[in-house]
Design a protein around this motif. Sequence first.
Motif, mmCIF file in Angstrom:
data_model
loop_
_atom_site.group_PDB
_atom_site.id
_atom_site.type_symbol
_atom_site.label_atom_id
_atom_site.label_comp_id
_atom_site.label_asym_id
_atom_site.label_seq_id
_atom_site.Cartn_x
_atom_site.Cartn_y
_atom_site.Cartn_z
ATOM 1 N N ALA A 34 -7.845 10.072 -9.269
ATOM 2 C CA ALA A 34 -8.811 11.034 -8.757
ATOM 3 C C ALA A 34 -8.073 12.249 -8.218
ATOM 4 O O ALA A 34 -6.915 12.147 -7.793
ATOM 5 N N TYR A 36 -8.545 15.530 -5.480
ATOM 6 C CA TYR A 36 -9.287 16.039 -4.344
ATOM 7 C C TYR A 36 -8.826 17.456 -4.000
ATOM 8 O O TYR A 36 -7.658 17.803 -4.186
ATOM 9 N N PHE A 87 -4.799 17.062 -3.866
ATOM 10 C CA PHE A 87 -4.140 15.758 -3.843
ATOM 11 C C PHE A 87 -4.629 14.911 -5.011
ATOM 12 O O PHE A 87 -5.804 14.951 -5.366
ATOM 13 N N LEU A 89 -4.912 10.803 -6.257
ATOM 14 C CA LEU A 89 -4.995 9.458 -5.687
ATOM 15 C C LEU A 89 -5.090 8.457 -6.821
ATOM 16 O O LEU A 89 -5.906 8.628 -7.727
ATOM 17 N N ASP A 91 -6.221 4.718 -7.708
ATOM 18 C CA ASP A 91 -6.919 3.546 -7.204
ATOM 19 C C ASP A 91 -6.934 2.434 -8.258
ATOM 20 O O ASP A 91 -7.883 1.658 -8.357
ATOM 21 N N PRO A 95 -1.752 -1.238 -2.675
ATOM 22 C CA PRO A 95 -2.421 -0.192 -1.908
ATOM 23 C C PRO A 95 -2.654 1.069 -2.742
ATOM 24 O O PRO A 95 -1.808 1.457 -3.550
ATOM 25 N N ASN A 96 -3.825 1.682 -2.559
ATOM 26 C CA ASN A 96 -4.048 2.974 -3.167
ATOM 27 C C ASN A 96 -2.983 3.939 -2.632
ATOM 28 O O ASN A 96 -2.559 3.807 -1.478
ATOM 29 N N PHE A 98 -1.580 8.190 -2.537
ATOM 30 C CA PHE A 98 -1.834 9.602 -2.766
ATOM 31 C C PHE A 98 -0.552 10.303 -3.204
ATOM 32 O O PHE A 98 0.553 9.908 -2.817
ATOM 33 N N ALA A 100 1.727 13.792 -2.806
ATOM 34 C CA ALA A 100 2.096 14.505 -1.574
ATOM 35 C C ALA A 100 1.310 15.790 -1.365
ATOM 36 O O ALA A 100 1.315 16.342 -0.264
ATOM 37 N N GLY B 44 0.398 15.151 4.343
ATOM 38 C CA GLY B 44 -0.452 14.588 3.308
ATOM 39 C C GLY B 44 -1.284 13.414 3.788
ATOM 40 O O GLY B 44 -1.284 13.046 4.963
ATOM 41 N N LEU B 45 -2.000 12.817 2.839
ATOM 42 C CA LEU B 45 -2.923 11.725 3.113
ATOM 43 C C LEU B 45 -2.236 10.378 2.910
ATOM 44 O O LEU B 45 -1.464 10.204 1.961
ATOM 45 N N TRP B 47 -3.204 6.293 2.638
ATOM 46 C CA TRP B 47 -4.199 5.222 2.577
ATOM 47 C C TRP B 47 -3.747 4.097 3.496
ATOM 48 O O TRP B 47 -2.607 3.619 3.400
ATOM 49 N N TYR B 58 -7.677 -5.421 2.784
ATOM 50 C CA TYR B 58 -6.353 -5.164 2.201
ATOM 51 C C TYR B 58 -5.720 -4.038 2.988
ATOM 52 O O TYR B 58 -6.392 -3.061 3.316
ATOM 53 N N TYR B 59 -4.430 -4.191 3.275
ATOM 54 C CA TYR B 59 -3.737 -3.218 4.111
ATOM 55 C C TYR B 59 -2.535 -2.607 3.402
ATOM 56 O O TYR B 59 -1.880 -3.247 2.576
ATOM 57 N N ASN B 60 -2.236 -1.366 3.780
ATOM 58 C CA ASN B 60 -0.993 -0.738 3.368
ATOM 59 C C ASN B 60 0.152 -1.593 3.895
ATOM 60 O O ASN B 60 0.198 -1.925 5.086
ATOM 61 N N SER B 61 1.070 -1.923 3.020
ATOM 62 C CA SER B 61 2.152 -2.826 3.414
ATOM 63 C C SER B 61 2.983 -2.266 4.568
ATOM 64 O O SER B 61 3.520 -3.001 5.393
ATOM 65 N N ILE B 98 -14.053 6.494 -0.576
ATOM 66 C CA ILE B 98 -12.949 6.882 -1.458
ATOM 67 C C ILE B 98 -13.377 6.949 -2.910
ATOM 68 O O ILE B 98 -14.284 6.251 -3.353
ATOM 69 N N THR B 99 -12.768 7.833 -3.669
ATOM 70 C CA THR B 99 -13.189 8.193 -5.037
ATOM 71 C C THR B 99 -14.689 8.472 -5.084
ATOM 72 O O THR B 99 -15.362 8.201 -6.076
#
Lengths: 107, 113
Positions: A34, A36, A87, A89, A91, A95-96, A98, A100, B44-45, B47, B58-61, B98-99
């Motif tokens: 995706a 954004y 950005f 992403l 999915d 983990p998803n 992004f 930078a 930046g972003l 997740w 579910y978690y970011n490691s 998200i998405t």
Amino acid sequence: DIQMTQSPASLSASLGETVSIECLASEDIYNNLAWYQQKPGKSPQLLIYYASSLQDGVPSRFSGSGSGTQYSLKINSLESEDAATYFCLQDSEYPNTFGAGTKLELK
Amino acid sequence: QVQLKESGPGLVQPSQTLSLTCTVSGFSLMDYSVHWVRQPPGKGLEWMGRMKYDGDTYYNSALKSRLSISRDTSKSQVFLKMNSLQTEDTAIYYCTLITTDYWGQGVMVTVSS
């Protein structure tokens, strides 16, 4: 974890020009990509989903393409309102992750 | 009309625990997954994790050891708890489908003494 390498980090272009932003995934993400747009002080807005599907209400000058590990966002005929950070992403799997981000400045 | 709204303290002391709430409307938490994403100032972003519609998480490691996401479906709320906060956890925290175009407005959290 899948790494997303986005380029360029910044971009300066003139009104009416066409620009492209790339995202390279560390493994095949099967078009689960995706794009954004984010403006200062605002939440991200979805432009493209599933690599090339245009979100409702997004101008047709935005387009997405790619497959496998390589994806791109193209903006045709730049307008002043396109100045923003973009950005990608993935999915495809958790983990998803992004990219930078790419800051687009209008000259 | 789908809406998500984050709430929580704007300031947290180092080593303390952050607790945020995402209150949603216009859909059921048993039908859609809610994600948490954060963005340090000028960066930046990232997740962080997600609460799936079936209650799975579910978690970011990178955050897994400090992060917990839960929900109260009767109140249409999703909760984020993260412990051992440090200054690098200063960020805007978003909840999102998200998405999609459904994101909260974000809540700024500053970690400082």
